[in-house]
Design an enzyme around this catalytic site. Sequence first.
Site, PDB file in Angstrom:
ATOM      1  N   TYR A  61       0.796  -1.237   0.000  1.00 35.57           N
ATOM      2  CA  TYR A  61       0.000   0.000   0.000  1.00 35.57           C
ATOM      3  C   TYR A  61       0.827   1.284   0.000  1.00 35.57           C
ATOM      4  O   TYR A  61       0.529   2.207  -0.761  1.00 35.57           O
ATOM      5  CB  TYR A  61      -1.035  -0.022   1.143  1.00 35.57           C
ATOM      6  CG  TYR A  61      -2.233  -0.852   0.742  1.00 35.57           C
ATOM      7  CD1 TYR A  61      -3.333  -0.261   0.136  1.00 35.57           C
ATOM      8  CD2 TYR A  61      -2.243  -2.231   0.916  1.00 35.57           C
ATOM      9  CE1 TYR A  61      -4.416  -1.024  -0.277  1.00 35.57           C
ATOM     10  CE2 TYR A  61      -3.313  -3.009   0.502  1.00 35.57           C
ATOM     11  CZ  TYR A  61      -4.392  -2.392  -0.089  1.00 35.57           C
ATOM     12  OH  TYR A  61      -5.450  -3.147  -0.512  1.00 35.57           O
ATOM     13  N   GLU A 121      -8.793  -6.799   4.272  1.00 32.93           N
ATOM     14  CA  GLU A 121      -8.027  -7.897   3.661  1.00 32.93           C
ATOM     15  C   GLU A 121      -7.373  -8.794   4.715  1.00 32.93           C
ATOM     16  O   GLU A 121      -7.268 -10.007   4.531  1.00 32.93           O
ATOM     17  CB  GLU A 121      -6.992  -7.308   2.680  1.00 32.93           C
ATOM     18  CG  GLU A 121      -7.719  -6.802   1.422  1.00 32.93           C
ATOM     19  CD  GLU A 121      -6.974  -5.789   0.567  1.00 32.93           C
ATOM     20  OE1 GLU A 121      -5.730  -5.728   0.639  1.00 32.93           O
ATOM     21  OE2 GLU A 121      -7.643  -5.060  -0.197  1.00 32.93           O
TER      22      GLU A 121
HETATM   23  C1  HEM Z   1      -7.592  -4.225  -8.746  1.00 32.46           C
HETATM   24  C2  HEM Z   1      -8.520  -0.251  -6.156  1.00 32.46           C
HETATM   25  C3  HEM Z   1      -4.332  -0.785  -3.805  1.00 32.46           C
HETATM   26  C4  HEM Z   1      -3.109  -4.221  -6.966  1.00 32.46           C
HETATM   27  C5  HEM Z   1      -8.189  -3.105  -8.228  1.00 32.46           C
HETATM   28  C6  HEM Z   1      -9.462  -2.610  -8.670  1.00 32.46           C
HETATM   29  C7  HEM Z   1      -9.727  -1.493  -7.966  1.00 32.46           C
HETATM   30  C8  HEM Z   1      -8.614  -1.270  -7.062  1.00 32.46           C
HETATM   31  C9  HEM Z   1     -10.964  -0.632  -8.081  1.00 32.46           C
HETATM   32  C10 HEM Z   1     -10.348  -3.267  -9.732  1.00 32.46           C
HETATM   33  C11 HEM Z   1     -11.195  -4.305  -9.036  1.00 32.46           C
HETATM   34  C12 HEM Z   1     -11.843  -5.335  -9.938  1.00 32.46           C
HETATM   35  O1  HEM Z   1     -11.244  -5.718 -10.940  1.00 32.46           O
HETATM   36  O2  HEM Z   1     -12.929  -5.796  -9.585  1.00 32.46           O
HETATM   37  C13 HEM Z   1      -7.479  -0.073  -5.271  1.00 32.46           C
HETATM   38  C14 HEM Z   1      -7.407   0.980  -4.268  1.00 32.46           C
HETATM   39  C15 HEM Z   1      -6.220   0.843  -3.615  1.00 32.46           C
HETATM   40  C16 HEM Z   1      -5.547  -0.296  -4.204  1.00 32.46           C
HETATM   41  C17 HEM Z   1      -8.483   2.020  -4.029  1.00 32.46           C
HETATM   42  C18 HEM Z   1      -5.630   1.661  -2.497  1.00 32.46           C
HETATM   43  C19 HEM Z   1      -6.312   2.185  -1.530  1.00 32.46           C
HETATM   44  C20 HEM Z   1      -3.626  -1.757  -4.455  1.00 32.46           C
HETATM   45  C21 HEM Z   1      -2.288  -2.170  -4.113  1.00 32.46           C
HETATM   46  C22 HEM Z   1      -1.929  -3.128  -5.024  1.00 32.46           C
HETATM   47  C23 HEM Z   1      -3.072  -3.328  -5.923  1.00 32.46           C
HETATM   48  C24 HEM Z   1      -1.473  -1.637  -2.937  1.00 32.46           C
HETATM   49  C25 HEM Z   1      -0.631  -3.878  -5.134  1.00 32.46           C
HETATM   50  C26 HEM Z   1       0.516  -3.286  -5.271  1.00 32.46           C
HETATM   51  C27 HEM Z   1      -4.226  -4.501  -7.728  1.00 32.46           C
HETATM   52  C28 HEM Z   1      -4.238  -5.497  -8.789  1.00 32.46           C
HETATM   53  C29 HEM Z   1      -5.542  -5.516  -9.280  1.00 32.46           C
HETATM   54  C30 HEM Z   1      -6.271  -4.519  -8.532  1.00 32.46           C
HETATM   55  C31 HEM Z   1      -3.064  -6.339  -9.242  1.00 32.46           C
HETATM   56  C32 HEM Z   1      -6.111  -6.405 -10.409  1.00 32.46           C
HETATM   57  C33 HEM Z   1      -6.168  -5.705 -11.713  1.00 32.46           C
HETATM   58  C34 HEM Z   1      -4.906  -5.779 -12.521  1.00 32.46           C
HETATM   59  O3  HEM Z   1      -4.164  -6.761 -12.426  1.00 32.46           O
HETATM   60  O4  HEM Z   1      -4.640  -4.865 -13.309  1.00 32.46           O
HETATM   61  N1  HEM Z   1      -7.687  -2.287  -7.251  1.00 32.46           N
HETATM   62  N2  HEM Z   1      -6.346  -0.824  -5.190  1.00 32.46           N
HETATM   63  N3  HEM Z   1      -4.065  -2.478  -5.541  1.00 32.46           N
HETATM   64  N4  HEM Z   1      -5.453  -3.938  -7.594  1.00 32.46           N
HETATM   65 FE1  HEM Z   1      -5.922  -2.468  -6.329  1.00 32.46          FE
END
Ligand code: HEM
Length: 393
Positions: free
Chosen positions: A95, A137
């Site tokens: 994060y 989580e």
């Molecule tokens: C997917 C938001 C932090 C890695 C997503 C999605 C959202 C989101 C809206 C799409 C969900 C879906 O496909 O149903 C956020 C928010 C964060 C955050 C608001 C911080 C407050 C992180 C962090 C990581 C991360 C820290 C890892 C470094 C991913 C990955 C996906 C994802 C790998 C799947 C989509 C892809 O592979 O492109 N996140 N996220 N996210 N998030 Fe996050």
Amino acid sequence: MLSQETRTIIKSTVPVLEEHGTAITTVFYKNMFEAHPELLNIFNHANQKQGRQQAALANTVYAAAVHIDNLEAILPAIVQISNKHVSLGIKPEHYPIVGEYLLKGIKEVLGDAATDEIINAWAEAYGVIADAFIGVEKDMYANMETQENGWSFFKDFSIARKEKESENITSFYLKPVDGKNVPAYQPGQYISVRMAIPGEQYLFNRQYSLSQAACEDEFRISVKRDADNDPNGRVSVYLHDEMNVGDRFEVSAPAGEFVLDTEKDTPVAFVSGGVGITPMMSMFETVATLTPERPTAFLHAARNESLHAFDKDIQKHVAAMANANYKTLYSDQPQGYITQAILEEYVDITGDVYVCGPVPFMEAMIQQLSALGMKEEQIHFEFFGPAVALQTV
Ligand code: HEM
């Protein structure tokens, strides 16, 4: 607790950030992956190329910031995203990295307009939002670990059987390499698979719905082979063409909220398009096994007969059920679409309906089911690929 001043700054800057959304997120991801290329083992490279996930993550941070006083209000959206995160093994230590590069992106794009006051306010707000995700989580990981035969993050599975279901859909039956059984899962849930593909620098992750009712000793996923030149299709092509019985890859524990309420015995309908049939199979088989008396309808749209998976399986279950109807439409044929009239004929609008398929298909179905008088809480759906963030928040 954020100060009133910080909250005012956050709320007044959200529109500016949204306006420059694409520019900020492009810079954010570019810089983050340059500094932390290891994160490319987690993120979907195809989504990055297409810019889809870029929008989803940052937009959700902005949308969440609007609700910073009361994050409880957007808990359902957080839980949905957190399901995806735990399925991918996102950890608390990730994060601060995302936060750092998101803020740097804001600063780089807005230049002098991004004063220290604004950046500090966003740093504080991001911390609050990140903590909400990390908390949700943490509980999810703990539940996965304590569930019988459960685990968190990834573990090795091997392909026990590979069966063709249609011209372009093949099922893979997966068993844990450690010989254990698999945890019970809810019909509709998905797993992530993670694999190294020869010649590729980074690992690939993909989510697949479990496509059969919970089974003690194996998972089944049913994968559509995408076109060779589809960047998002790399894993599906590799699975279809190169992976065979005995081959191994890593799998995460079942996650996801698009699930059948198995307690109910009221009418239920499944409406799917193309490979959107996979979570439906798990739900439908569960109804057929646990509550075969339940009034059930299954409507499926496929391009043609050769691309139509699971037809015989569905027919077999329908024949053994007390009150089930099944109809398939082929869009290559005249009048081959699921119309409002067909929905009206098959779907009992007093019950629940589960919809899954390509986005335009789902939009059409949801709109028509609403026109028939079904309420939001009766219509359950899941978009494949990144959720459209602002719609969910
Ligand atoms: C997917 C938001 C932090 C890695 C997503 C999605 C959202 C989101 C809206 C799409 C969900 C879906 O496909 O149903 C956020 C928010 C964060 C955050 C608001 C911080 C407050 C992180 C962090 C990581 C991360 C820290 C890892 C470094 C991913 C990955 C996906 C994802 C790998 C799947 C989509 C892809 O592979 O492109 N996140 N996220 N996210 N998030 Fe996050």
